[in-house]
Design a protein around this motif. Structure first.
Motif, PDB file in Angstrom:
ATOM      1  N   UNK A  74      32.069   2.951 -69.081  1.00 55.29           N
ATOM      2  CA  UNK A  74      30.625   2.702 -69.080  1.00 55.29           C
ATOM      3  C   UNK A  74      30.405   1.197 -69.181  1.00 55.29           C
ATOM      4  N   UNK A  75      29.900   0.600 -68.107  1.00 58.49           N
ATOM      5  CA  UNK A  75      29.689  -0.843 -68.083  1.00 58.49           C
ATOM      6  C   UNK A  75      28.378  -1.249 -68.727  1.00 58.49           C
ATOM      7  N   UNK A  76      27.363  -0.399 -68.665  1.00 63.87           N
ATOM      8  CA  UNK A  76      26.049  -0.716 -69.231  1.00 63.87           C
ATOM      9  C   UNK A  76      25.509   0.521 -69.925  1.00 63.87           C
ATOM     10  N   UNK A  77      24.835   0.319 -71.069  1.00 63.08           N
ATOM     11  CA  UNK A  77      24.264   1.442 -71.791  1.00 63.08           C
ATOM     12  C   UNK A  77      23.125   2.089 -71.018  1.00 63.08           C
ATOM     13  N   UNK A  78      22.824   3.323 -71.368  1.00 59.43           N
ATOM     14  CA  UNK A  78      21.737   4.040 -70.713  1.00 59.43           C
ATOM     15  C   UNK A  78      21.098   4.987 -71.715  1.00 59.43           C
ATOM     16  N   UNK A  79      19.839   5.379 -71.430  1.00 60.90           N
ATOM     17  CA  UNK A  79      19.065   6.228 -72.328  1.00 60.90           C
ATOM     18  C   UNK A  79      19.206   7.689 -71.929  1.00 60.90           C
ATOM     19  N   UNK A  80      19.174   8.549 -72.950  1.00 63.84           N
ATOM     20  CA  UNK A  80      19.157   9.987 -72.707  1.00 63.84           C
ATOM     21  C   UNK A  80      18.279  10.654 -73.779  1.00 63.84           C
ATOM     22  N   UNK A  81      17.887  11.890 -73.518  1.00 63.92           N
ATOM     23  CA  UNK A  81      16.989  12.647 -74.402  1.00 63.92           C
ATOM     24  C   UNK A  81      15.673  11.903 -74.606  1.00 63.92           C
TER      25      UNK A  81
END
Length: 441
Positions: A270-277
């Motif tokens: 994972x190179x960049x964070x991402x949002x979930x929920x």
């Protein structure tokens, strides 16, 4: 035929470069230089993207609150911009933007970079608020047509017709928020108001909240900045939003509508964070919210709930962190009330949000709702946010660079009359050449 002028919109966070008449910048990059820790290599502008983990970098930003403080770093960023735009400085002219109350020392340092280091033939300096106001006419006309389609093709009812010569520009920048009234194409300095609350302060506050409540992320400023852009929003009623989070902080408790998770990058898979929920995300699945994700599942993530709106709340309540300054609403209201009485109705009816911070959801609605009671008279209050607020200044500067051919300060005048005289403007030179309209007078 002379080549089109180069347009540079250098903000505290990002620099945008293009040519006169462009609808969008040809080059966008962070306005900074960076050096990997314990190394001598210096990365300029977009070169920092070659490093995945920005926690390993030491940044140097040439601007602070819109004022040039590091001329060497700005020169390196400009050189990178000119190479990407493919222009020859010694055969071209340049248009640069600046903050409304830029001190003479910063102006002089910028001119020395452009004329001495790069050798431009001419320079035109434009306040960023004036550039945004030039673009606001097109934005307001598009909005008026959009409202007309919602009313069956009829013009939307307004208590006051639009006056495009009278606009208040609220710039939500990286290190400051500035309210600037623009009347008849000129920024009125006596009514400019600035707050030290910007995107940088909000990111730092959000980073501190997460570090004390959940996980130490003091070195992950870039990751928290992406979390802010993906998940944060402005609460319309702070107390009611906070009440939604009451009783939902247990590890396996029922999540509220505010709850979301942000997956952290591991810089391998994972190179960049991402949002979930996140209920606002198009891929949101309500079945996944019935039970919170267990902490032992992979990948590693952050739980954010009240942090999503507590960070942007600093724009309206900087007293929460002990900052003795007024909020954004009072900032805009004071700027309007400092203007002539005849101009106030038009200014309150045309408040334009620009800058990267204007993208925060709920900001426009909150400002418009809280601004009405602060007006001394029942003025019509309307706050407008463009689709791409961070590009509004560049687009306006490109328009003015295309339409104004005779307002450049030439290199010959700069060398003959000196930098100090060109800044303060002791009359018009006898040879008939024209100084910058913002430098003289």
């Amino acid at each position: 035929m002379d080549p089109p002028a180069v347009v540079i919109d250098a903000g505290t966070y990002e620099v945008r470069a293009g040519l006169a008449g462009d609808d969008a910048p040809r080059y966008r990059a962070p306005n900074c230089t960076a050096r990997p820790k314990q190394q001598l290599q210096v990365l300029v502008a977009d070169e920092i993207y070659t490093i995945k983990n920005h926690a390993q970098l030491e940044f140097s930003r040439p601007l602070e609150r819109g004022v040039l403080v590091h001329a060497g770093a700005q020169r390196d960023v400009f050189e990178r911009c000119f190479s990407k735009v493919q222009c020859t400085p010694r055969d071209s002219r340049i248009v640069v933007t600046e903050c409304a109350v830029n001190p003479p020392s910063a102006r002089k340092a910028c001119d020395e970079i452009l004329f001495e280091d790069f050798g431009f033939l001419g320079r035109m300096r434009l306040p960023s608020a004036v550039c945004a106001a030039a673009k606001s006419k097109e934005i307001l006309e598009d909005r008026e047509r959009h409202l007309a389609t919602q009313h069956g093709g009829k013009p939307a009812e307004k208590r006051l017709p639009y006056n495009h010569d009278c606009v208040l520009i609220c710039d939500m920048g990286h290190s400051a928020s500035t309210a600037t009234p623009v009347l008849s194409g000129g920024a009125h300095d006596y009514a400019v108001r600035r707050s030290d609350v910007g995107g940088q302060l909000v990111t730092g506050y959000l980073r501190d909240l997460i570090s004390y409540r959940q996980m130490e992320v003091f070195d992950e400023t870039a990751t928290i900045d992406k979390l802010k852009r993906d998940l944060c929003y402005v609460a319309q009623d702070f107390d009611s939003e906070l009440a939604k989070c009451d009783g939902t902080t247990k590890e396996h408790g029922t999540a509220s509508d505010v709850y979301a998770e942000f997956v952290l990058p591991d810089y391998h898979t994972i190179d960049a964070g991402y949002a979930r929920l996140d209920t606002r995300h198009p891929a949101y699945n309500p079945e996944e919210r019935r039970r919170r994700t267990r902490p032992d599942t992979s990948p590693q993530f952050l739980r954010v709930e009240s942090e999503r709106f507590c960070g942007p709340e600093l724009h309206f309540s900087p007293q929460d962190i002990g900052l003795k300054q007024c909020g954004l609403t009072e900032l805009v209201a004071d700027s309007i009330l400092k203007c002539p009485h005849a101009m106030r109705p038009n200014l309150s009816a045309q408040v334009m949000l620009v800058g990267g911070g204007a993208r925060c959801p709920g900001l426009r609605e909150r400002l418009q709702r809280e601004l009405r009671p602060l007006m001394l008279e029942p003025y019509d209050v309307e706050v407008v946010a463009p689709r791409e607020p961070e590009l509004t200044v560049f687009q306006g500067a490109a328009m003015l660079a295309r339409d104004n051919e005779g307002q450049y300060l030439s290199k010959l005048d700069w060398e003959e009359y000196g930098a100090d005289r060109c800044l303060v403007g002791f009359g018009r030179p006898e040879n008939g050449s024209s100084y910058d309209a913002m430098d003289v007078g």
